[in-house]
Design an enzyme around this catalytic site. Structure first.
Site, PDB file in Angstrom:
ATOM      1  N   HIS A  96       0.834  -1.196   0.000  1.00 39.53           N
ATOM      2  CA  HIS A  96       0.000   0.000   0.000  1.00 39.53           C
ATOM      3  C   HIS A  96       0.874   1.253   0.000  1.00 39.53           C
ATOM      4  CE1 HIS A  96       1.083   0.659   4.172  1.00 39.53           C
ATOM      5  NE2 HIS A  96       0.808  -0.610   4.398  1.00 39.53           N
ATOM      6  N   ASP A 145       3.711  -4.710   3.482  1.00 38.49           N
ATOM      7  CA  ASP A 145       5.137  -4.976   3.384  1.00 38.49           C
ATOM      8  C   ASP A 145       5.451  -6.427   3.740  1.00 38.49           C
ATOM      9  OD1 ASP A 145       4.375  -4.415   5.989  1.00 38.49           O
ATOM     10  OD2 ASP A 145       6.078  -3.120   6.440  1.00 38.49           O
TER      11      ASP A 145
END
Length: 419
Positions: free
Chosen positions: A38, A317
């Site tokens: 994101h 991540d």
């Protein structure tokens, strides 16, 4: 200084050339899968919580914790526009085909909003339909254990992590002494670490390295690295969002100081999530879905309409870290730590048909630099994001782009998941 300048220029030249370097006359790009983190979000912790670890006030993001910021959305759209230009030039995208790109995101505000923002640049003029499993549900792409598609062997996972540091975190943590000192000086704004203790403040030096007995399948650790992980990520997000630290009294916070403290977050992330048994459990299902999507005859696990030329998946991540650990993928980008996953960073899988008829997979990591993030720099073919071609162990060949024959790529993925 001249040597450093030359090396920096060389690194920049490589990063600029990377996306196009592998394309040869007669090569045809057939399919692309992008797995993206994101974009820039607000800190996960409240400003009040973060301020227990800093001497100065913390910036306010203007959105709820963990939500994509307005700047984060704009930066993702810039990235999407770059990909539109790149893949139009390479012949994959043409005209206003609104069905050419399929979007999938995890069920969080920041992932869905990032996918929509990417789509505004990548699919201009189209109504961007971001697919998810639905509100309140668990997506097996990102949480396979909670979704019931993977069952972890917790003892083996913890052993695979502990075995990377000889069973003890003490020596591993001691090797990060310089970064720990830099973070202490930055957070507590003193001239030399260790900074004096202050009432009501948490210090990086007060955290003892230890494995957590009550951690989940990702294996938890405590210590300076774990303490630093959330704080430095929040610093990165605020810096990328363009927050004004100087007006709040912060001194010496710049790209150079961030680079000095990034190793702590990356060390913690790498140790916990790239250990093979953790990565196999956390990313095995995702790897299988990506493989099915890249195949010339998409299998039942393929994502999106088989006619779609691109599939964009937006996660976190940890999503990229575990997939990288599973397949042994390594990357580097100027201004970041090796294998660091900055906001909006993405792993790109491309299926090419070479002029000799052989189908190959080419993989790279792409990310906006710290300067490009903070300054909201438009991305163009002449001024692209940083890019790092990736060598796939057991598959890639020598040469630009590290071609990985498609059949061999399938064997590598299936082998990694099966182990």
């Amino acid at each position: 200084m001249r040597l450093i300048a030359r090396l920096s220029a060389f690194a920049l030249a490589l990063s600029v050339a990377a996306p196009a370097a592998a394309q040869q006359p007669g090569d045809t790009l057939e399919k692309v899968v992008i797995l993206s983190r994101h974009g820039v979000r607000a800190a996960m912790s409240s400003p009040e919580r973060l301020e227990t670890a800093t001497a100065k006030p913390w910036p306010r993001f203007g959105v709820p914790p963990g939500h994509l910021t307005a700047n984060g959305g704009a930066l993702s759209t810039l990235f999407g526009s770059y990909y539109r230009d790149l893949y139009a030039k390479q012949g994959l995208l043409a005209g206003a085909d609104c069905g050419a790109v399929y979007y999938w995101a995890n069920v969080t505000q920041r992932t869905i909003a990032t996918a929509k923002a990417l789509g505004e640049g990548l699919s201009p003029g189209c109504a961007v339909d971001v697919h998810t499993v639905g509100e309140g549900k668990i997506d097996p792409l990102f949480e396979p254990v909670k979704a019931g598609v993977a069952k972890p062997d917790l003892a083996l996972a913890r052993a695979s992590v502990a075995g990377r540091v000889g069973g003890s975190l003490a020596a591993w943590s001691a090797s990060h002494a310089d970064a720990i000192a830099s973070l202490d000086e930055l957070l507590m704004q003193c001239d030399a670490a260790p900074c004096p203790k202050a009432q009501g403040k948490r210090r990086v030096y007060d955290e003892a390295p230890a494995f957590l007995d009550d951690a989940d399948e990702t294996v938890g650790i405590a210590g300076p690295e774990a303490f630093a992980s959330g704080v430095t990520e929040s610093l990165l997000m605020a810096w990328a969002d363009g927050q004004d630290f100087a007006s709040l009294g912060w001194k010496d916070l710049d790209e150079a100081s961030l680079l000095r403290v990034f190793p702590l977050h990356q060390a913690e992330f790498d140790l916990r999530l790239r250990a093979h048994e953790v990565a196999r459990t956390g990313a095995g299902h995702l790897a299988s879905r990506i493989l099915a999507t890249l195949e010339t005859k998409p299998g039942k696990d393929a994502m999106g309409d088989p006619k779609a030329k691109m599939v964009v998946i937006v996660g976190h991540d940890g999503t990229l870290a575990m997939l990288g650990g599973l397949l042994g993928l390594e990357w580097a980008a100027p201004g970041y730590q090796p294998n660091q996953i900055a906001p909006g960073g993405n792993l790109v899988f491309e299926r090419w048909k070479r002029a000799d008829g052989v189908r190959v997979i080419r993989v790279r990591y792409a990310v906006q630099s710290l300067s490009q993030l903070r300054e909201k720099t438009p991305l163009t073919l002449a001024a692209p994001p940083e890019a790092s071609p990736i060598f796939v162990p057991g598959c890639s060949q020598a040469g630009a782009g590290y071609d990985c024959p498609a059949e061999r790529f399938a064997a590598v993925v299936k082998g990694a998941v099966a182990r």
